[in-house]
Design a protein around this motif. Structure first.
Motif, short mmCIF file in Angstrom:
data_model
loop_
_atom_site.label_atom_id
_atom_site.label_comp_id
_atom_site.label_asym_id
_atom_site.label_seq_id
_atom_site.Cartn_x
_atom_site.Cartn_y
_atom_site.Cartn_z
N SER A 137 -64.83 17.40 -49.58
CA SER A 137 -63.43 17.00 -49.78
C SER A 137 -63.39 15.82 -50.74
N VAL A 138 -62.23 15.64 -51.33
CA VAL A 138 -61.98 14.53 -52.25
C VAL A 138 -60.78 13.77 -51.73
N HIS A 139 -60.92 12.46 -51.60
CA HIS A 139 -59.78 11.63 -51.23
C HIS A 139 -59.16 11.09 -52.49
N VAL A 140 -57.83 11.11 -52.51
CA VAL A 140 -57.07 10.55 -53.62
C VAL A 140 -56.45 9.25 -53.12
N TYR A 148 -54.54 5.23 -49.50
CA TYR A 148 -54.82 6.66 -49.35
C TYR A 148 -53.56 7.46 -49.65
N GLN A 149 -53.71 8.54 -50.43
CA GLN A 149 -52.59 9.41 -50.76
C GLN A 149 -52.69 10.75 -50.02
N CYS A 150 -53.82 11.45 -50.21
CA CYS A 150 -54.05 12.73 -49.56
C CYS A 150 -55.50 13.14 -49.79
N ARG A 151 -55.86 14.27 -49.21
CA ARG A 151 -57.20 14.84 -49.38
C ARG A 151 -57.06 16.14 -50.17
N ILE A 152 -58.06 16.44 -50.98
CA ILE A 152 -58.11 17.70 -51.71
C ILE A 152 -59.33 18.47 -51.25
#
Length: 155
Positions: A137-140, A148-152
């Motif tokens: 996963s990638v955290h934005v 923290y904005q969201c996870r991709i």
């Protein structure tokens, strides 16, 4: 490669809205949006001017460990639908750049994956990171404030 943008869970959003404690054990603070820079981490849209929102500490990890960062986030005070789909969420278009970091299956940062990217390169960099076998996963995060904005993830 298809990307999926993952917001905070419905269960977590519901719990916080009902007065449950945040990641630090505190109740969320209620504010009124001025319409500028208030990204909801559940629907992944900005909270409009005059709308109530909550500020609380979020730890977007399933376990307590040294890499499980916690920080302040915003969310609509009233129920909103969780972001669903593969389209870039509105909150990832309001800044000129974002901090992206790859995480392994153990929810720890994969060293060498972190960096600030222009918003136009967000999907490209996330796809590069997710193509690695050690990144799940990638955290934005905000490039300015590290929020923290969201996870991709891969769809």
């Amino acid at each position: 490669m298809t990307l999926r943008y993952v917001p905070m869970s419905d269960d977590e959003a519901r719990r916080i809205r009902k007065g449950g404690p945040d990641a630090y054990g505190n109740a969320a603070e209620r504010q009124i949006s001025d319409g500028d820079g208030v990204p909801c981490r559940h629907c992944l849209q900005n909270v409009g001017a005059g709308e109530p929102y909550l500020i609380f500490a979020l730890r977007p990890f399933s376990s307590l460990q040294p890499y499980a960062e916690t920080g302040p986030v915003f969310m609509h005070a009233e129920e909103c639908p969780a972001h669903a789909g593969e389209a870039r969420p509105p909150i990832l278009s309001s800044s000129v750049s974002y901090l992206l970091r790859g995480y392994g299956a153990n929810e720890r940062i994969v060293y060498g994956t972190g960096g600030v990217v222009p918003k136009e390169q967000l999907e490209e960099r996330a796809a590069e990171l997710l193509a690695r076998s050690d990144v799940v996963s990638v955290h934005v995060r905000s490039a300015k404030n590290n929020c923290y904005q969201c996870r991709i993830e891969l769809a």
